[in-house]
Design an enzyme around this catalytic site. Structure first.
Site, PDB file in Angstrom:
ATOM      1  N   GLU A 162       0.853  -1.198   0.000  1.00  0.00           N
ATOM      2  CA  GLU A 162       0.000   0.000   0.000  1.00  0.00           C
ATOM      3  C   GLU A 162       0.881   1.239   0.000  1.00  0.00           C
ATOM      4  OE1 GLU A 162      -2.392  -0.156   3.553  1.00  0.00           O
ATOM      5  OE2 GLU A 162      -2.882  -2.251   3.201  1.00  0.00           O
ATOM      6  N   LYS A 203       2.059   4.724   1.633  1.00  0.00           N
ATOM      7  CA  LYS A 203       2.060   5.294   2.993  1.00  0.00           C
ATOM      8  C   LYS A 203       1.685   6.768   2.853  1.00  0.00           C
ATOM      9  CE  LYS A 203       4.679   5.483   7.250  1.00  0.00           C
ATOM     10  NZ  LYS A 203       4.427   6.861   7.624  1.00  0.00           N
ATOM     11  N   ASP A 241       0.762  10.560   3.609  1.00  0.00           N
ATOM     12  CA  ASP A 241       1.412  11.508   4.506  1.00  0.00           C
ATOM     13  C   ASP A 241       0.359  12.446   5.087  1.00  0.00           C
ATOM     14  OD1 ASP A 241       3.466  12.573   5.846  1.00  0.00           O
ATOM     15  OD2 ASP A 241       4.359  13.632   4.157  1.00  0.00           O
ATOM     16  N   CYS A 291      26.523  45.675  -4.077  1.00  0.00           N
ATOM     17  CA  CYS A 291      26.834  44.450  -4.812  1.00  0.00           C
ATOM     18  C   CYS A 291      27.962  43.719  -4.077  1.00  0.00           C
ATOM     19  CB  CYS A 291      27.269  44.790  -6.237  1.00  0.00           C
ATOM     20  SG  CYS A 291      27.975  43.376  -7.112  1.00  0.00           S
ATOM     21  N   CYS A 343      22.797  44.845 -10.008  1.00  0.00           N
ATOM     22  CA  CYS A 343      24.031  45.608  -9.858  1.00  0.00           C
ATOM     23  C   CYS A 343      24.154  46.442 -11.129  1.00  0.00           C
ATOM     24  CB  CYS A 343      25.218  44.662  -9.724  1.00  0.00           C
ATOM     25  SG  CYS A 343      26.788  45.533  -9.949  1.00  0.00           S
ATOM     26  N   CYS A 347      31.378  45.548 -13.274  1.00  0.00           N
ATOM     27  CA  CYS A 347      31.408  44.594 -12.160  1.00  0.00           C
ATOM     28  C   CYS A 347      32.054  43.301 -12.683  1.00  0.00           C
ATOM     29  CB  CYS A 347      29.979  44.326 -11.698  1.00  0.00           C
ATOM     30  SG  CYS A 347      29.866  43.029 -10.448  1.00  0.00           S
TER      31      CYS A 347
HETATM   32  S1  IVH Z   1      -0.859   0.555   8.745  1.00  0.00           S
HETATM   33  C1  IVH Z   1      -0.489  -1.190  12.975  1.00  0.00           C
HETATM   34  N1  IVH Z   1      -1.022   1.577   6.357  1.00  0.00           N
HETATM   35  O1  IVH Z   1       1.925   5.447   9.072  1.00  0.00           O
HETATM   36  C2  IVH Z   1      -0.241  -0.651  11.630  1.00  0.00           C
HETATM   37  N2  IVH Z   1      -0.271   2.978   8.129  1.00  0.00           N
HETATM   38  O2  IVH Z   1       4.272   5.055  10.846  1.00  0.00           O
HETATM   39  C3  IVH Z   1      -1.063   0.496  11.370  1.00  0.00           C
HETATM   40  N3  IVH Z   1       0.195   5.269   7.446  1.00  0.00           N
HETATM   41  O3  IVH Z   1       0.361   5.851  12.153  1.00  0.00           O
HETATM   42  C4  IVH Z   1      -0.593   1.319  10.287  1.00  0.00           C
HETATM   43  N4  IVH Z   1      -0.325   5.032   5.323  1.00  0.00           N
HETATM   44  O4  IVH Z   1      -0.613   7.079  10.178  1.00  0.00           O
HETATM   45  C5  IVH Z   1      -0.699   1.794   7.638  1.00  0.00           C
HETATM   46  N5  IVH Z   1      -1.241   2.360   4.174  1.00  0.00           N
HETATM   47  C6  IVH Z   1      -0.932   2.574   5.461  1.00  0.00           C
HETATM   48  C7  IVH Z   1      -0.505   3.830   5.927  1.00  0.00           C
HETATM   49  C8  IVH Z   1      -0.170   3.988   7.270  1.00  0.00           C
HETATM   50  C9  IVH Z   1       0.082   5.872   6.251  1.00  0.00           C
HETATM   51  C10 IVH Z   1       0.687   5.938   8.671  1.00  0.00           C
HETATM   52  C11 IVH Z   1      -0.222   5.779   9.852  1.00  0.00           C
HETATM   53  C12 IVH Z   1       0.638   5.246  10.938  1.00  0.00           C
HETATM   54  C13 IVH Z   1       2.000   5.575  10.464  1.00  0.00           C
HETATM   55  C14 IVH Z   1       3.000   4.620  11.041  1.00  0.00           C
END
Ligand code: IVH
Length: 674
Positions: free
Chosen positions: A115, A117, A119, A409, A427, A432
């Site tokens: 998946e 991650k 932000d 300058c 300048c 220069c």
């Molecule tokens: S799973 C117990 N899946 O990353 C596991 N977390 O560093 C639960 N996050 O606090 C997290 N995308 O805020 C999971 N696809 C994703 C995520 C994800 C972002 C964040 C989440 C978590 C942090 C952990």
């Protein structure tokens, strides 16, 4: 309220209030939950589009009670854990191997789920009998803050789930889409407020608002990625199936979830694919989360105090970092423009170590209010040049003072000027040393006289040693002296001599461009050469004759006229004549088609090209120059006073942003700067 939106909002509120009263107070619902949900969604969407119409008594703000004024603590039934990190492919592979060993070596770990991650900000949402009853931030993992009222304003989070189990707790990430982030910043700017530094901070700030109406106006989004607890619902064997189920309930599951069944190579395949797609999406992700799919194996592996053993976050190199701004200095460009830039404590960001970042001009420094000594956020996304996003105000020294643009300058000490209506300081000193070198570098570059073996360092050396004061000196340069300089063998002197010789026969248009006439880029150089056919005719052209040339506006005509009527320029031109430089046609050959398939947007005022000329230069080389930035845009060229929306859009889509020098190089080579 007079317009249609206002009318519809009013009608929706009246309806929902009636249905709420029936549901909550009389325990006798008048409509099915799904329909109620649809009405609420419509109302939320309208309120999000017209935040000025949001009122505290709207049902979107007051469901289940008055708007929250404080965030009450919420204890998570199942702790919200963190994730362990892997920072490169090797760490990811070792994690998978470790996990495999824990499972007993010869047991196949089975499938993985990859998946993105996201932000943003983690939250947990609790549904009881299909109704959203509580939403809380992660907090310290055990206790978070109650943000139920604010979460209710997020359009993609259903208020009601059809056919949901008695208890369902889901976890996910609240975030801001890049387009919503830009819109928010545009509104902040229009209202004279400070811009938000990044979507993550803006999302966190928006969720933790005391007034849900404010949250509603921010258009937050949500992806669900994990099940917290479920009672009375279906039993699952796999994480992937769980996500499919959550999606079937109407919860927003991201589209880039992949079940990988061919082991770690497949996981690495996903990682590599999304490393390359970091700037393709309308939301930010800062890593890839890899989870073991089998829930039985997840249970077997368990967790440490901090994080589960069955998942890992593969972190992408950060695109924003905090570092110390050591000082703000001003660099003088080859044509005298003075650009402030930040000297930074070295910081690894966007995959490289950054020590300097541009601050563009005085107004930008003021707007960002960055000061020497500040801790600052530095951003380097994709290939775009690093920039200072803003200061970390909480860490500012008490005795810090705003930075003042230097008056002199830094190269020659002459007072800098900021011409009326322009963003840049300059300048004004023609002599220069930076400008002297700049004019020679400009003359020698590709697209102008194209003198190989005459790079910046050599120009610097020859100017410092008194061999060159202007471009005219190139053709009577003392090679015997050069032969005595360190690093100049016979061959390198011969190469330089041959390169200078070869430049004598460059087309007239190249020469005209190479002279550093203000506002004359390579295209205008060619236009002038074609219109007058010889340097002498061009030098003698009257103001009217110049103004009559197609493609030349009054500003350029005046600039050319003035240039050729300045004694010092005439002297240089006579030196070039004496040096045997070509002063006549033939007309320059057709330029190379270096930009075929590329799409380059120009915004703001360039020094060497009018807008039409810049577009003509792009088109002559086979490129396109549309008026707006899109995913297909190869680069955005930014001059003075550029269109803010074009820059924002370019930043959003991670389209490289070039300055005029970068544009010149792009025209000549068809390549973007490294
Ligand atoms: S799973 C117990 N899946 O990353 C596991 N977390 O560093 C639960 N996050 O606090 C997290 N995308 O805020 C999971 N696809 C994703 C995520 C994800 C972002 C964040 C989440 C978590 C942090 C952990």
């Amino acid at each position: 309220m007079s317009d249609t939106d206002a009318g519809r909002i009013d009608a929706l509120r009246t309806l929902i209030r009636r249905y709420n009263a029936a549901y909550y107070e009389k325990d006798a619902p008048l409509i099915p939950d799904g329909e109620w949900d649809a009405l609420m969604r419509e109302l939320r969407a309208l309120e999000a589009a017209r935040p000025e119409l949001v009122t505290p008594d709207s049902p979107t703000q007051a469901i289940g009670g008055a708007p929250s004024t404080v965030f009450a603590p919420v204890t998570h039934a199942v702790a919200m854990m963190s994730l362990d990190n892997a920072f490169d492919h090797d760490e990811l592979v070792s994690w998978a191997e470790r996990l495999q060993r824990r499972l007993g070596g010869d047991v196949d770990a089975g499938a993985w789920v990859c998946e993105l991650k996201f932000d943003g900000l983690a939250i947990s949402i609790r549904y009881e009998d299909g109704r959203l009853v509580q939403a809380a931030t992660r907090g310290d993992g055990r206790t978070g803050e109650d943000v139920t009222h604010n979460v209710r304003t997020i359009a993609s989070i259903p208020e009601v789930l059809a056919e949901a189990p008695p208890v369902l707790e889901v976890r996910g990430e609240v975030f801001l889409r890049l387009s919503d982030f830009s819109a928010l910043n545009r509104r902040a700017e229009a209202a004279g407020d400070k811009r938000y530094v990044n979507p993550r901070n803006a999302a966190a700030g928006s969720l933790r608002q005391k007034n849900p109406a404010v949250t509603a106006s921010r258009n937050l989004s949500f992806w669900v990625y994990q099940l917290g607890q479920v009672r009375g619902g279906p039993e699952f064997e796999s994480h992937y199936d769980t996500l499919q189920y959550l999606r079937s309930l109407g919860l927003p599951v991201n589209e880039h979830v992949r079940l990988v069944t061919d082991g770690v190579p497949g996981v690495l395949g996903f990682v590599e694919e999304f490393e390359g797609r970091r700037h393709d999406l309308d939301y930010e992700f800062d890593g890839i989360v890899v989870k073991l799919d089998s829930l039985a194996r997840q249970r077997e592996l368990g967790s440490t105090a901090r994080a589960p053993r069955w998942a890992i976050a593969y972190k992408l190199p950060p695109e924003e970092q905090i570092t110390t701004l050591v000082d703000i200095e001003v660099s003088i460009g080859p044509s005298g423009s003075a650009t402030p830039f930040a000297r930074l404590e070295p910081v690894f960001v966007g995959g490289v170590t950054v020590t300097t970042a541009t601050l563009h001009n005085q107004d930008q420094v003021r707007e960002k209010d960055v000061r020497p000594g500040d801790r600052v956020i530095v951003r380097r996304a994709g290939e775009v040049i690093p920039e200072v996003v803003g200061p970390v105000l909480a860490e500012r020294a008490v005795d810090s003072v705003p930075w003042e643009f230097p008056t002199a300058c830094p190269v020659c000490g002459v007072a800098l000027v900021r011409p009326e209506g322009e963003a840049r300081h300059r300048c004004p000193n023609y002599d220069c040393p930076r400008q002297v070198r700049g004019r020679i570098e400009h003359f020698a570059q590709r697209g102008a006289m194209d003198i190989e073996h005459l790079g910046e360092q050599r120009v610097d050396l020859f100017v410092t040693e008194g061999l060159l004061a202007d471009v005219g000196d190139l053709y009577e340069i003392d090679f015997d002296k050069i032969a005595h300089f360190e690093g100049f063998g016979e061959t390198s002197v011969a190469n330089l001599r041959a390169a200078i010789d070869a430049s004598r026969s460059r087309p007239l248009g190249n020469l005209v461009f190479g002279l550093s006439i203000p506002h004359v880029g390579s295209t205008i150089g060619e236009v002038l050469a074609a219109a007058f056919g010889s340097m002498d005719a061009l030098m003698e052209a009257s103001h009217e004759e110049l103004a009559a040339v197609e493609g030349l506006g009054p500003v350029i005509a005046a600039s050319v006229y003035e240039f050729f009527h300045h004694e010092r320029n005439r002297t240089v031109i006579e030196k070039l004549r004496a040096g045997g430089v070509n002063f006549t046609g033939p007309e320059p050959e057709d330029v190379d088609l270096t930009l075929v398939g590329l799409s380059i947007v120009v915004t703001g005022t360039l020094e060497g090209y009018s807008r039409d000329e810049a577009e003509a230069a792009i088109k002559r080389r086979g490129g396109k120059s549309p008026g707006s930035v899109s995913k297909k845009t190869t680069a955005v060229v930014v001059g003075a006073a550029p269109g803010a929306s074009k820059i924002t859009k370019a930043e959003e889509l991670a389209v490289p942003i070039l300055d005029e020098a970068g544009f010149d190089r792009l025209l000549a080579t068809g390549r973007l700067p490294d």
